[in-house]
Design a protein around this motif. Structure first.
Motif: not given
Length: 398
Positions: A258-284
């Protein structure tokens, strides 16, 4: 520090340019160091040359053979090799690197994405058509080569970030969010006169023309539903779509408890690009921060399938399986570009897709044997001829 040897396929498009922008920001802040092997682009030679002069790749490729000399002249005095044409783009995709951004729009990006999938690199995939046309085979190709596929679409990136890959049996449902596009509340009778300029004016996202039209018809959400089914091995009856005009929640994963998890953030394609670029790390990077108090509220509604029939057509295609999703994709691409070229009315985009799907089903269209990419391209070509015939018939009837 993130260190990557990188190729960007479709560097001059919005996703490719954003990727290079993020890389530049990471290098400027000392959080990333990148070596660029190859950059490919379309007809925008000035932009491709500017990028190549900045990043000094070993190879720069234009998709247009007629512009090869222009690219060569623009990069004279550098040590960047130049090439042109489809074969050169595929060759660029096969060069040994750590990470490949596949962001060439449309079926034109299928060959290079397929080639990249066999290299063993991490494949950041922004080309919908690759997954829609031959998703299971593409995913298997990445695995066999020892690589990893990371989706770059904001919706699939959102699911990727909260999906338990180690225990998929914990998931009950995937929920894709949709902005509803610019015509979410437009009465259907007023949609007859919609122009390309109106259709590409997306209320939340900055995207290319074709993708913006797909958002306006909600065909994009249909394509994303097909992609999600393949990426996360989920049947179509466990994938829902909800309209979320604010585009803050990018998608959700519902668990069996019954739990539902969501990923949130302002609409900006640079966020999912940054996620893919650094995965499994995160880049500021200097992303806009989410301010829920300023937003006040988030709203949701069910999609209107009467106003947006393309979404239901995509679900039917996914349910039918086989080559049908590839037929849906090709027919939609032909119809969307016909609309942008003012050869087709907005409401007839879905009508063309529906008629093409019906004709393909009657003809028993299916993937041939052999290479999955070649089989998908064959279906794509045959479907395009069929869709063009449907559009011609509509024009003659008018």
């Amino acid at each position: 520090m993130i260190r990557r040897r990188i190729t960007v396929l479709g560097a001059t498009g919005s996703v490719g340019a954003s990727t290079l922008d993020l890389m530049a920001q990471a290098e400027a802040t000392g959080t990333g160091a990148f070596e660029v092997e190859a950059l490919t682009g379309g007809a925008n030679i000035a932009k491709l040359a500017e990028q190549a002069r900045r990043w000094r790749p070993k190879l720069a490729v234009t998709a247009d053979p007629a512009r090869l000399n222009d690219l060569r002249d623009a990069l004279s005095g550098t040590d960047v090799a130049v090439a042109a044409g489809d074969a050169a783009i595929v060759e660029a995709a096969t060069r040994p690197v750590d990470w490949i951004m596949a962001s060439i729009v449309g079926a034109a990006g299928l060959k290079s994405a397929w080639a990249a999938a066999g290299t063993g690199a991490t494949l950041a995939l922004a080309n919908k058509e690759s997954l829609v046309c031959c998703g299971p085979a593409l995913i298997e190709r990445v695995k066999r080569a020892g690589g990893r596929l990371i989706p770059v679409d904001s919706e699939h990136s959102a699911i990727f970030q909260v999906f338990p890959a180690e225990a998929p049996e914990r998931v009950a449902k995937l929920i894709l969010t949709a902005s509803g596009g610019p015509f979410r509340q437009t009465p259907r009778e007023q949609m007859v006169a919609i122009t390309p300029e109106q259709a590409v004016a997306h209320p939340n996202w900055s995207m290319g023309a074709k993708i913006s039209v797909d958002s306006a018809t909600m065909a994009n959400k249909g394509l994303e539903m097909i992609e999600a089914a393949y990426l996360f091995d989920m049947p179509q009856d466990r994938i829902d779509v909800v309209v979320h005009p604010e585009s803050i929640i990018h998608s959700l994963v519902e668990y069996v408890d019954g739990s539902t998890l969501a990923q949130m953030g302002p609409p900006d394609m640079r966020t999912p690009i940054a996620c893919a670029l650094a995965w499994p790390d995160r880049i500021a990077w200097p992303a806009q921060k989410l301010d829920l108090a300023a937003l006040g509220r988030l709203t949701f509604e069910a999609p209107d399938l009467t106003r947006f029939p393309a979404l239901d057509l995509a679900r039917q295609a996914l349910k039918a399986g086989g080559a049908t999703p590839a037929v849906f994709n090709a027919a939609n691409e032909v119809a969307a570009f016909a609309f942008l070229d003012r050869k087709l009315a907005f409401l007839n985009i879905a009508a063309v897709v529906a008629e093409t799907l019906e004709r393909a089903t009657k003809a028993g269209m299916a993937f041939g044997s052999g290479d999955a990419c070649g089989a998908a391209l064959s279906v794509d070509a045959e479907t395009r001829r069929m869709a063009e015939s449907v559009i011609a018939g509509l024009a003659n009837a008018a």
